[in-house]
Design an enzyme around this catalytic site. Sequence first.
Site, short mmCIF file in Angstrom:
data_model
loop_
_atom_site.label_atom_id
_atom_site.label_comp_id
_atom_site.label_asym_id
_atom_site.label_seq_id
_atom_site.Cartn_x
_atom_site.Cartn_y
_atom_site.Cartn_z
CG ASP A 82 45.09 41.49 47.88
OD1 ASP A 82 46.05 42.27 48.07
OD2 ASP A 82 44.61 40.77 48.77
CG ASP B 21 43.50 36.93 46.85
OD1 ASP B 21 44.17 36.42 45.93
OD2 ASP B 21 43.83 37.99 47.42
CG HIS C 70 44.56 34.37 49.53
ND1 HIS C 70 43.74 35.14 50.33
CD2 HIS C 70 45.69 35.09 49.34
CE1 HIS C 70 44.35 36.28 50.60
NE2 HIS C 70 45.53 36.27 50.01
CD GLU D 158 41.28 38.58 50.79
OE1 GLU D 158 42.35 38.31 50.22
OE2 GLU D 158 40.94 39.75 51.10
CE LYS E 141 47.57 34.88 54.00
NZ LYS E 141 47.88 35.51 52.72
CD1 TRP F 201 42.55 37.42 54.69
CD2 TRP F 201 43.93 39.01 55.46
NE1 TRP F 201 43.73 36.82 55.04
CE2 TRP F 201 44.60 37.78 55.52
CE3 TRP F 201 44.59 40.16 55.90
CZ2 TRP F 201 45.91 37.66 55.99
CZ3 TRP F 201 45.90 40.05 56.38
CH2 TRP F 201 46.54 38.80 56.41
CG HIS G 35 40.93 40.41 46.36
ND1 HIS G 35 41.39 40.51 47.65
CD2 HIS G 35 40.24 41.56 46.12
CE1 HIS G 35 41.01 41.66 48.17
NE2 HIS G 35 40.31 42.31 47.26
CG ASP H 249 48.06 31.98 50.81
OD1 ASP H 249 47.44 32.46 49.87
OD2 ASP H 249 47.65 31.99 51.97
CG ASP I 120 48.62 38.42 47.92
OD1 ASP I 120 47.44 38.39 47.55
OD2 ASP I 120 49.00 37.97 49.01
#
Length: 422
Positions: A329, A262, A265, A229, A231, A188, A289, A297, A299
Site C-alpha cells: 500500500d 499496515d 500506519h 485496516e 490507522k 479502511w 500491508h 503515518d 505510505d
Amino acid sequence: MVNAKAVEAAYQVAKERYAEVGVDTEAVLDKLQTIRVSLPCWQGDDIHGFLTPDAKLTGGIGVSGDFPGGARNPEELTSDLDEAFKLIPGKQRLQLHQIYAVTNGKKKDLSEVGPEDFKYWVDWAKENGVLLDFNPTFFSSPKVKENMTLSSPEKSVRDYWIQVGRNGRKISNYFGETQGVQSIDNFWIMDGMKDEPISRLDPRERLIESLDEINKEKFDEKNTIESYEGKLFGTGVESYTVGSHLFYNNYALTRNKLWCMDIGHFHEAVDPSDYLSSFLAFGRGMFLHVTRPVHWDSDHVPAMNDMLIRVMRALIRDNLLNKTTIGLDFFDGSINRVAAWVIGTRSAQKGLLLGMLAPIDELKEAERNYDFTLRLAETEELKSFPFGAVWDEFCLRNNVPVGMDWFKELKNYEANVQLKRN
C-alpha cells in the site's frame, strides 16, 4: 546486460555456502515461487480512479509529486501494470479500489457501482494470471460529512456508505467466484477529527453498527473475506481516528475476520513485526500491508530496510505465512509510477527471501536449549552470506531482468509509452 552464466556460477557458490549451515536454497526458491504479493492499483494514477478522476483527495491522504506519464484510463493503467509484472519475478495479485470501476461511459454514483463494472478487470486478470483483491472506497467524495462516513452521527450519511460497503462485498465475491480463489475485501475508512472529541466511544459504536449492517448478507468465504485496516492518524484527523489499530484488531477478533496491519500506519519508532505473532496467536488471519513510514503515518514505496526485514523474518520464523496475505500500500507521484511498483514488490520479495535463508529449526532448538551464544553468532554470520546471488537466480529462473537490467527496460517503456501521454 547481466551475464546469465555468471549469475548461475555465483548461485552455485551461494548454494554451497548456505548448505554449510543446513539451508537448502532450492527448497527456499520453490517456496518463494508460491508467494503472491498484492500490488496497489492506485500507485499507477495517484488514487484518481475512473469514476470521478478530478475529485480532490480527502481523508488524510495525499499524493505528492508530478512525475509525467501517469495512467489516465483503464487501458493505460493495465498497460503500466503489464510492464510492471514483466519486471517482477513470479505471479502476483492486485488490489482494486471501488473508484476504479469501468462503467463504459455510463455515469454512476459510487453507491451504484457493482460487479458488472469490474468485468474489464476480471477479463484482464484472467488473461494475465493475476488474482484480484478489493477495497471499498470511503474517501474523496462529497458524501463525506465532516470527515465522517460509517461513523457519522447522521443516519443518512451512514446509510449511503453502508450501501457502498455492501456493494463492495458483492464485487469482491464476484472476483472470488470468477477466479476460483478467495478475494480479500479490505476496509479502511477515513473517519476522525482534527481536534479533541468529547466522546471517543459514540463514533466507534456507530462504526460497529454500520460494519455489522454491511456484513449481514452472507457470502461463501471461499470467494471473499473481509479485512479491517487501522490507522494512526492522517491530515485533518490528527487528534482522533475512529478506526484505530486496536479498534479493528478487536473487531476482527470478535467477528472472525482478518485484521489488516499496515506497517506504514505506525510511528517509525514502533516495531510492527511484534504485532504479527501477538495478533495471530489469537486471530484468524491477517492482510499485511507492506509500506514504509517516514516520520509519521505515511505510505512510501517499500525499501528493504530494517523494518521490512524484521516483518518478513517474523512471518517466516514463526511460520505465519499460512495465515497472512501480503499486500502493498503506497502511492508516490515523485518517481516513475511503474518503477515504484517494481521496486516495492521486489523489495518485499527480497525481504521474504532473506528471512527464508536461515537454519530456522536449528536456531529455534538452540533458543529452547538456552544456547543464546549460537543464536547470536549464527544470525550475525548470516548477514554476510551471499543472499544477492540467490535473488539473482530467482529472477533468472522467472525470466525477468537481473540486477539493474530491469531499470533499462523501464526507461525504454517510459520514453516510448509513458512520456508520450503528455
